[in-house]
Design an enzyme around this catalytic site. Structure first.
Site, PDB file in Angstrom:
ATOM      1  N   VAL A 159       0.961  -1.302   0.030  1.00  0.00           N
ATOM      2  CA  VAL A 159       0.120  -0.108   0.115  1.00  0.00           C
ATOM      3  C   VAL A 159       0.770   1.244  -0.038  1.00  0.00           C
ATOM      4  O   VAL A 159       0.767   2.291  -0.841  1.00  0.00           O
ATOM      5  CB  VAL A 159      -0.925   0.049   1.290  1.00  0.00           C
ATOM      6  CG1 VAL A 159      -1.931   1.451   1.237  1.00  0.00           C
ATOM      7  CG2 VAL A 159      -1.970  -1.300   1.133  1.00  0.00           C
ATOM      8  N   CYS A 215      -6.154  -9.205   3.374  1.00  0.00           N
ATOM      9  CA  CYS A 215      -7.468  -8.455   3.501  1.00  0.00           C
ATOM     10  C   CYS A 215      -8.730  -9.142   3.876  1.00  0.00           C
ATOM     11  O   CYS A 215      -9.335  -9.418   5.127  1.00  0.00           O
ATOM     12  CB  CYS A 215      -7.603  -7.661   2.222  1.00  0.00           C
ATOM     13  SG  CYS A 215      -6.492  -6.355   1.874  1.00  0.00           S
ATOM     14  N   ARG A 258       1.609 -13.461   2.286  1.00  0.00           N
ATOM     15  CA  ARG A 258       0.931 -13.037   3.561  1.00  0.00           C
ATOM     16  C   ARG A 258      -0.348 -13.940   3.675  1.00  0.00           C
ATOM     17  O   ARG A 258      -1.368 -13.937   2.933  1.00  0.00           O
ATOM     18  CB  ARG A 258       0.686 -11.712   3.707  1.00  0.00           C
ATOM     19  CG  ARG A 258       1.855 -10.730   3.804  1.00  0.00           C
ATOM     20  CD  ARG A 258       1.383  -9.460   3.764  1.00  0.00           C
ATOM     21  NE  ARG A 258       0.523  -8.763   2.468  1.00  0.00           N
ATOM     22  CZ  ARG A 258       0.091  -7.819   2.284  1.00  0.00           C
ATOM     23  NH1 ARG A 258       0.029  -6.788   3.373  1.00  0.00           N
ATOM     24  NH2 ARG A 258      -0.556  -7.340   1.219  1.00  0.00           N
TER      25      ARG A 258
END
Length: 423
Positions: A17, A264, A335
């Protein structure tokens, strides 16, 4: 109040990000990108983004022209007046919100905060966390007064790792601020560097909620398809054909079943579930979706074992190749990958299991985080022969492999869509 033309931007967190954001703002404003990961910053200063989001020449241009500084020294952030915090918001081993990265980032910015500065959070959180958790830290560390000496906003990240189409400059960004004036400034700041503009939410809480709802919705939809996959598998129905048929309806949402990992979809619902408990609201749908999706790696492994037994062969005698380890196709991000659960379920009992993934650019991280060895060199697997080849992550690269030539006589290849192609 600070004006957009006077912005000097400080980015805290140079991951998937933060770094694209830093590059975006560096196109118009002097920008300092901070990360405590020395290895990451060193690579960026060598013009290398191991995440594959930004091209080498773009980084070189921004750094060499002085528009961007990448550093591990927080003191270099003191020249900034518009801070964007983009650090991870993971969960712990009990799936409770782990706010340590957010706490540390807030303390870091609080220590250099000046009157008139603005702090914007992009990390995904439950509604209310920015103002209830982060702002008190900023006030305490800085000694400044909220909404008098400094201001806060929230603009949820919408980065999709590996997606070259929906890059940060091409998406609409939700913005918000702690006062009408702060909201206006923050909105103008983002709008000045985006191609598709912004959507200004009426409050920070609304902006926080919008982000977490986006990911929870996808988690629920995928869990529904995973549940149907298990049902239709028992009934002997082809899930892919079912989806193709259903997709002829104009308002059908053609979600695919699969392993739900990453930072997410597989994480954010737990933040909302945790928040719901504090206001005495039950979330059975969210909880069920997480349970279903978290169990798909093991289900997939059981499916493979059952198919092996049908061939009158023990899984312990099989040499297995898992194709893919990253959490999604054509992306280096490992991740919270759910492929690890597939691997562990198959590898128990000392079964010979190899993982091959050319997208894993830092295999040492896979070992550090999961104690799993990932082969990245295709020459180490293409000449081998396997009893079973299981597709864990459907990278485009795997489509050019001659899987039949890599299988032993009587071996088979399989994927998560319920297709077991005998060879």
């Amino acid at each position: 109040m600070l004006e957009v033309k006077d912005l000097q931007v400080g980015i805290v967190g140079c991951g998937y990000v933060g770094f694209p954001l830093a590059m975006l703002f560096a196109g118009k404003y002097k920008t300092v990108a901070y990360d405590r990961n020395l290895r990451r910053v060193h690579a960026l200063n060598k013009y290398v983004d191991v995440n594959g989001a930004i091209e080498r020449e773009q980084i070189r241009s921004a750094l060499d022209e002085g528009r961007l500084v990448c550093t591990t020294d927080p003191e270099l952030l003191r020249t900034c007046n518009f801070y964007i915090i983009a650090v991870p918001t993971p969960v712990d081993e009990k799936n409770s919100a782990d706010l340590k990265p957010l706490e540390e980032a807030s303390k870091l910015v609080g220590a250099i905060l000046k009157k008139g500065d603005v702090v914007v959070y992009e990390s995904t959180v439950y509604p209310g966390l920015t103002e209830d958790f982060c702002v008190p830290i900023l006030q305490y560390i800085s000694g400044l007064t909220y909404n008098k000496d400094f201001f806060v906003g929230y603009s949820p990240e919408r980065v999709n790792p590996g997606d070259k189409e929906h890059t940060v400059e091409k998406i609409t960004k939700v913005t918000s601020g702690s006062t009408p004036q702060a909201a206006e400034l923050i909105d103008q700041a983002y709008d000045s560097v985006l191609l598709k503009g912004t959507f200004r939410a009426s409050s920070i809480k609304i902006a926080e909620a919008s982000k977490i709802v986006e990911n929870c919705q996808r988690d629920i939809l995928i869990s529904f398809m995973n549940e149907l996959l298990q049902l239709f598998d028992k009934m002997g129905l082809d899930m892919n054909e079912v989806i193709r048929a259903a997709s002829t309806k104009w308002n059908f949402v053609p979600m695919q079943p699969g392993l739900v990992g990453g930072h997410c979809i597989a994480v954010d619902p737990y933040y909302l579930i945790e928040k719901a408990k504090t206001v005495n609201v039950k979330t059975p749908v969210l909880c069920a979706a997480r349970e279903i999706n978290d169990g798909m790696g093991e289900w997939y492994a059981q499916k493979i074992m059952q198919h092996t037994l049908k061939r009158r062969k023990s899984i312990l005698d099989c040499k297995i190749l898992i194709l893919g380890f990253t959490f999604k196709p054509n992306c280096p991000d490992i991740r919270n990958t759910q492929v690890v659960h597939l691997y562990r379920s198959l590898a128990q009992g000392m079964t010979d299991v190899t993982i091959f993934d050319p997208w894993v650019v830092e295999p040492d991280r896979a070992w550090q985080e999961y104690q799993v060895e990932v082969v990245t060199d295709p020459m180490k697997v293409v000449k081998e022969k396997f009893d079973i080849i299981a597709v864990g992550t459907n990278h485009d690269y795997f489509q050019v492999l001659e899987l039949k030539q890599m299988l032993k006589p009587g071996g088979f290849a399989c994927d998560l869509k319920g297709i077991l192609a005998e060879n």
